[in-house]
Design a protein around this motif. Structure first.
Motif, PDB file in Angstrom:
ATOM      1  N   PRO A 179      36.952  26.747   7.315  1.00  0.00           N
ATOM      2  CA  PRO A 179      38.293  26.982   7.867  1.00  0.00           C
ATOM      3  C   PRO A 179      39.359  26.036   7.320  1.00  0.00           C
ATOM      4  CG  PRO A 179      36.639  26.819   9.613  1.00  0.00           C
ATOM      5  CD  PRO A 179      36.007  26.315   8.358  1.00  0.00           C
ATOM      6  N   ASP A 180      38.946  24.919   6.711  1.00  0.00           N
ATOM      7  CA  ASP A 180      39.926  23.955   6.204  1.00  0.00           C
ATOM      8  C   ASP A 180      40.778  24.618   5.120  1.00  0.00           C
ATOM      9  OD1 ASP A 180      40.591  20.845   5.945  1.00  0.00           O
ATOM     10  OD2 ASP A 180      40.496  21.704   3.923  1.00  0.00           O
ATOM     11  N   PRO A 181      42.106  24.511   5.185  1.00  0.00           N
ATOM     12  CA  PRO A 181      42.960  25.227   4.220  1.00  0.00           C
ATOM     13  C   PRO A 181      42.641  24.914   2.761  1.00  0.00           C
ATOM     14  CG  PRO A 181      44.275  24.429   6.054  1.00  0.00           C
ATOM     15  CD  PRO A 181      42.898  23.842   6.230  1.00  0.00           C
ATOM     16  N   ALA A 182      42.382  23.643   2.443  1.00  0.00           N
ATOM     17  CA  ALA A 182      42.098  23.293   1.048  1.00  0.00           C
ATOM     18  C   ALA A 182      40.744  23.837   0.606  1.00  0.00           C
ATOM     19  CB  ALA A 182      42.144  21.775   0.876  1.00  0.00           C
ATOM     20  N   VAL A 183      39.746  23.751   1.483  1.00  0.00           N
ATOM     21  CA  VAL A 183      38.423  24.296   1.157  1.00  0.00           C
ATOM     22  C   VAL A 183      38.506  25.804   1.005  1.00  0.00           C
ATOM     23  CG1 VAL A 183      36.071  24.632   1.996  1.00  0.00           C
ATOM     24  CG2 VAL A 183      37.200  22.424   2.315  1.00  0.00           C
ATOM     25  N   ARG A 184      39.159  26.445   1.952  1.00  0.00           N
ATOM     26  CA  ARG A 184      39.266  27.905   1.935  1.00  0.00           C
ATOM     27  C   ARG A 184      39.921  28.396   0.648  1.00  0.00           C
ATOM     28  NH1 ARG A 184      42.430  29.114   6.713  1.00  0.00           N
ATOM     29  NH2 ARG A 184      44.259  28.829   5.391  1.00  0.00           N
ATOM     30  N   PRO A 243      35.735  17.548   4.863  1.00  0.00           N
ATOM     31  CA  PRO A 243      36.422  18.547   4.041  1.00  0.00           C
ATOM     32  C   PRO A 243      37.016  18.021   2.738  1.00  0.00           C
ATOM     33  CG  PRO A 243      36.932  18.916   6.350  1.00  0.00           C
ATOM     34  CD  PRO A 243      36.139  17.637   6.283  1.00  0.00           C
ATOM     35  N   ALA A 244      37.718  16.901   2.779  1.00  0.00           N
ATOM     36  CA  ALA A 244      38.346  16.382   1.556  1.00  0.00           C
ATOM     37  C   ALA A 244      37.296  15.989   0.520  1.00  0.00           C
ATOM     38  CB  ALA A 244      39.242  15.180   1.892  1.00  0.00           C
ATOM     39  N   LEU A 361      40.477  16.873  10.314  1.00  0.00           N
ATOM     40  CA  LEU A 361      39.928  18.169  10.692  1.00  0.00           C
ATOM     41  C   LEU A 361      41.073  19.157  10.881  1.00  0.00           C
ATOM     42  CD1 LEU A 361      37.234  17.065  13.295  1.00  0.00           C
ATOM     43  CD2 LEU A 361      36.881  17.682  10.904  1.00  0.00           C
ATOM     44  N   SER A 362      40.908  20.367  10.375  1.00  0.00           N
ATOM     45  CA  SER A 362      41.959  21.372  10.476  1.00  0.00           C
ATOM     46  C   SER A 362      42.135  21.812  11.931  1.00  0.00           C
ATOM     47  CB  SER A 362      41.615  22.583   9.607  1.00  0.00           C
ATOM     48  OG  SER A 362      40.505  23.288  10.156  1.00  0.00           O
TER      49      SER A 362
END
Length: 469
Positions: A179-184, A243-244, A361-362
């Motif tokens: 769900p993380d914007p950068a991962v997605r 995530p980062a 966390l998103s």
């Protein structure tokens, strides 16, 4: 002519181009054809996928799934307003009062049907938060990668990514990473996605005898294998990351996959060895900084691994600390099985104290945590429990990231640097990761949960076998 898989869409385009209708005879279910016998378009199928007619809806979902990312895009376009409303409800749930039982309205039958259809088209549970399309056929994923010039990200897990009770790490991927914007954005735009199950996820049920039960998984681990556009492995990202850090690891692996895609033979082996040798040096430098931040003596942070004992399979308690977040999820019930769990080494704990507050966390992840949280009915207590759960989640993410990079990923880099991993041999790498690093070898059907050296007064040590269809 029998039309299967994504071929149906190609034929539909052929028919719509003006070719005589008699050129093709379809055996699609009647619900997927209009009154003239024309196959439904993707847009029409997308609307049909949430119909009250279960047979029609299921057939439409299967055809959308067979159409690949185009089918997902059609579903998104047809239901964008409702999907956006559901997504925004989960974002809002991150700040919703704990006393609300269903802060995102996920129990609403219409919304549940919509999200169930989306998950089926995506091939992933909780797809609303990521909108990612996952192949489940590796050959198809590689063909797509060759056509699009992208690397493949192949997730290996215990259980099924579409099920609630897949292994703990894969559940956290769905909740924290995807769900993380950068991962997605990275996964959707830069990779072709694939997942496969290594084996079913073992589950445990505690029946409290009054109608209440606690059901969870009990062991297992996951890894993302990065393959070039030809399907040759170039790196493995083991377990769960913040995530980062996950984005950084995938960006490095993507660059490697693209830069080596045209190489073969010794040139490929040399390029992979150079990259992974450089990563070991980078990890050595990072370990010095991490140790200094935590007030630890400078030196390698990796644990010295004992030689694997061929005479016995590793115990589940030995494997548990290799994934702190998974251990945190499973430890409260692992003791029920009589399985002791090794503690995480203190130096990792000290370094996690330094890095955990920096993990972002998103809002989508925080909202999902809120919607899934158990609520006692006491708003004050539930708010405190949720706050503590988020703090602990960040801390276990920090532990996982540190150990996965400094210990497990370092070992993987060493395989390529020493030439111990043959380019193109994906299955060998998968087996080594699960056998040697995750300590869940395929030769042990009981996943370290049944110790033949312990007597507990049960026939067969409590082992049972039952048929599952």
């Amino acid at each position: 002519m029998r039309i299967r898989g994504s071929l149906w869409y190609t034929m539909a385009l052929f028919l719509s181009s003006g070719a005589p209708a008699c050129a093709v005879t379809s055996d699609l279910p009647p619900v997927l054809e209009d009154s003239s016998g024309r196959e439904q378009s993707l847009d029409e199928l997308a609307r049909l996928a949430v119909a009250d007619d279960d047979a029609a809806a299921q057939a439409a979902r299967e055809r959308l799934r067979a159409a690949g990312p185009a089918g997902l895009a059609a579903f998104e376009a047809a239901h964008e307003e409702a999907l956006t409303a559901a997504y925004e409800a989960i974002l809002a749930a991150a700040d919703a009062p704990p006393r609300r039982r269903d802060p995102a309205g996920l129990a609403d039958p219409t919304r549940a049907r919509l999200l169930g259809a989306l998950d089926e088209v995506c091939g992933q549970r909780d797809c609303l938060l990521s909108r990612l399309y996952w192949h489940t056929d590796l050959d198809e994923a590689v063909r797509t990668a060759r056509r699009e010039g992208k690397p493949v990200l192949s997730l290996r897990l215990l259980g099924d990514l579409r099920d609630e009770l897949s292994c703990a790490n894969s559940r956290l991927f769905r909740a924290v990473l995807y769900p993380d914007p950068a991962v997605r954005a990275l996964l959707r735009d830069r990779f072709v996605l694939h997942w496969a199950s290594e084996r079913p996820a073992p589950k445990i049920t505690v029946d409290l005898g009054d109608g209440r039960q606690i059901v969870t998984t009990i062991t297992g681990n996951s890894a993302h294998f990065v393959l070039d556009a030809g399907g040759r492995p170039v790196d493995v990202v083991p377990g769960l990351y913040a995530p980062a850090d996950f984005v950084a690891a995938l960006q490095r692996a993507e660059a490697l996959a693209r830069s080596t895609a045209a190489l073969d033979g010794q040139a490929l082996r040399d390029a992979l060895a150079d990259h992974h040798e450089a990563r070991v040096r980078d990890l050595d430098a990072a370990s010095v900084l991490l140790a200094s931040y935590a007030g630890e003596p400078a030196g390698p942070l990796r644990r010295v691994r004992a030689p694997r004992l061929a005479a016995r399979a590793p115990r589940a308690g030995e494997a548990a600390p290799l994934a702190a977040s998974k251990m945190a999820v499973e430890a409260p019930l692992r003791g029920v099985t009589g399985e002791p769990v090794d503690r995480v080494e203190q130096r990792w704990e000290l370094m996690a104290d330094v890095t955990a507050p920096k993990i972002d966390l998103s809002r989508a992840s925080l909202g999902l945590v809120r919607t899934q949280q158990w609520r006692s009915g006491d708003a004050t207590r539930d708010a405190a429990d949720r706050a503590e759960a988020i703090v602990e989640l960040r801390r276990t993410l920090a532990l996982d990231t540190l150990r996965n990079e400094q210990e497990i990923h370092r070992e993987i880099h060493g395989w390529w640097a020493r030439g111990a991993t043959a380019p193109g041999d994906l299955q060998t790498i998968v087996r080594r990761v699960y056998d040697e690093l995750f300590l869940t070898p395929a030769r042990d059907p009981w996943l370290g949960l049944a110790d033949p050296t312990r007597y507990g007064g049960l026939v067969g040590g409590g082992r049972r076998t039952q048929a599952h269809l």
